[in-house]
Design an enzyme around this catalytic site. Structure first.
Site, short mmCIF file in Angstrom:
data_model
loop_
_atom_site.label_atom_id
_atom_site.label_comp_id
_atom_site.label_asym_id
_atom_site.label_seq_id
_atom_site.Cartn_x
_atom_site.Cartn_y
_atom_site.Cartn_z
N HIS A 20 12.12 11.72 13.73
CA HIS A 20 13.22 10.90 14.25
C HIS A 20 14.56 11.42 13.73
O HIS A 20 15.53 11.54 14.50
CB HIS A 20 13.08 9.44 13.79
CG HIS A 20 11.95 8.69 14.38
ND1 HIS A 20 11.06 7.99 13.60
CD2 HIS A 20 11.54 8.53 15.66
CE1 HIS A 20 10.16 7.40 14.39
NE2 HIS A 20 10.44 7.73 15.65
N LYS A 44 3.15 -3.11 19.49
CA LYS A 44 2.88 -2.06 18.51
C LYS A 44 2.50 -2.60 17.14
O LYS A 44 2.25 -1.83 16.23
CB LYS A 44 4.09 -1.12 18.38
CG LYS A 44 4.30 -0.23 19.59
CD LYS A 44 5.31 0.85 19.30
CE LYS A 44 5.44 1.81 20.47
NZ LYS A 44 6.33 2.92 20.16
N ARG A 94 7.38 15.43 21.55
CA ARG A 94 6.55 16.17 20.61
C ARG A 94 5.55 17.06 21.33
O ARG A 94 5.24 18.13 20.87
CB ARG A 94 5.78 15.19 19.71
CG ARG A 94 6.65 14.39 18.78
CD ARG A 94 5.80 13.39 18.04
NE ARG A 94 5.08 12.55 19.00
CZ ARG A 94 4.93 11.25 18.92
NH1 ARG A 94 5.40 10.61 17.88
NH2 ARG A 94 4.28 10.57 19.82
N SER A 132 4.90 7.92 13.95
CA SER A 132 4.92 6.78 13.03
C SER A 132 3.53 6.16 12.91
O SER A 132 3.09 5.80 11.82
CB SER A 132 5.91 5.72 13.52
OG SER A 132 7.23 6.21 13.47
#
Length: 166
Positions: A20, A44, A94, A132
């Site tokens: 990030h 999440k 990514r 994450s």
């Protein structure tokens, strides 16, 4: 005189990772102001509260160059971006799997507001595997996360998972 170019980099940042921070550093070079939009996303199951994530992001970007603002939001991204007078959404990629999802989202967002462009930035090669979700999973099993987050974030995660395992 042209108006300042404002970009929004949205995410849950649960927790903020070195990936990030790489996208934030590079995103600040594309816009006059980069607004980091810390969003709620109950699906999440966040490890950190919104307030904790806001404080974490603010601390981690405090010494970065560029004009950076950290703002929380709980709305459609395009509505949030419009409320910030943004002309650009910054998204990090990514892998190919990210691109497929992000491409679809960019298309939907363009249907909602075609005045706001989406810009994709590839994460640095060394940071591409960081997610994450995976950082939290590694930490829960006692694995090393120091290559993925700053020392202070690693400490905060350790405090959280220590409590989870207790």
């Amino acid at each position: 005189m042209t108006s300042p170019r404002i970009g929004v980099y949205p995410g849950t940042f649960d927790p903020i990772t070195l990936g990030h921070l790489d996208i934030i550093r590079r995103g600040t070079r594309l816009v006059d102001t980069l607004v980091i939009g810390v969003t709620t996303n109950p699906s999440k199951s966040p490890m950190f509260s919104l307030e904790e994530r806001m404080a974490m992001v603010e601390r981690e970007v405090a010494d970065l160059p560029g004009n950076i603002e950290v703002v929380s939001f709980d709305a459609l991204l395009m509505d949030f971006a419009a409320s910030q007078d943004a002309s650009v959404i910054v998204r990090g990629l990514r892998a190919v799997a990210d691109f497929e999802y992000e491409y679809q989202m960019a298309g939907m967002n363009q249907q909602i507001n075609d005045d706001i462009e989406t810009v994709f930035l590839m994460a640095d090669v060394s940071l591409q595997p960081i997610a994450s979700r995976l950082v939290k999973e590694i930490a829960r099993y006692g694995g090393p996360i120091h290559k993925f987050v700053t020392p202070k974030v690693a400490e905060e995660i350790a405090e959280k998972v220590g409590g989870e395992r207790a």
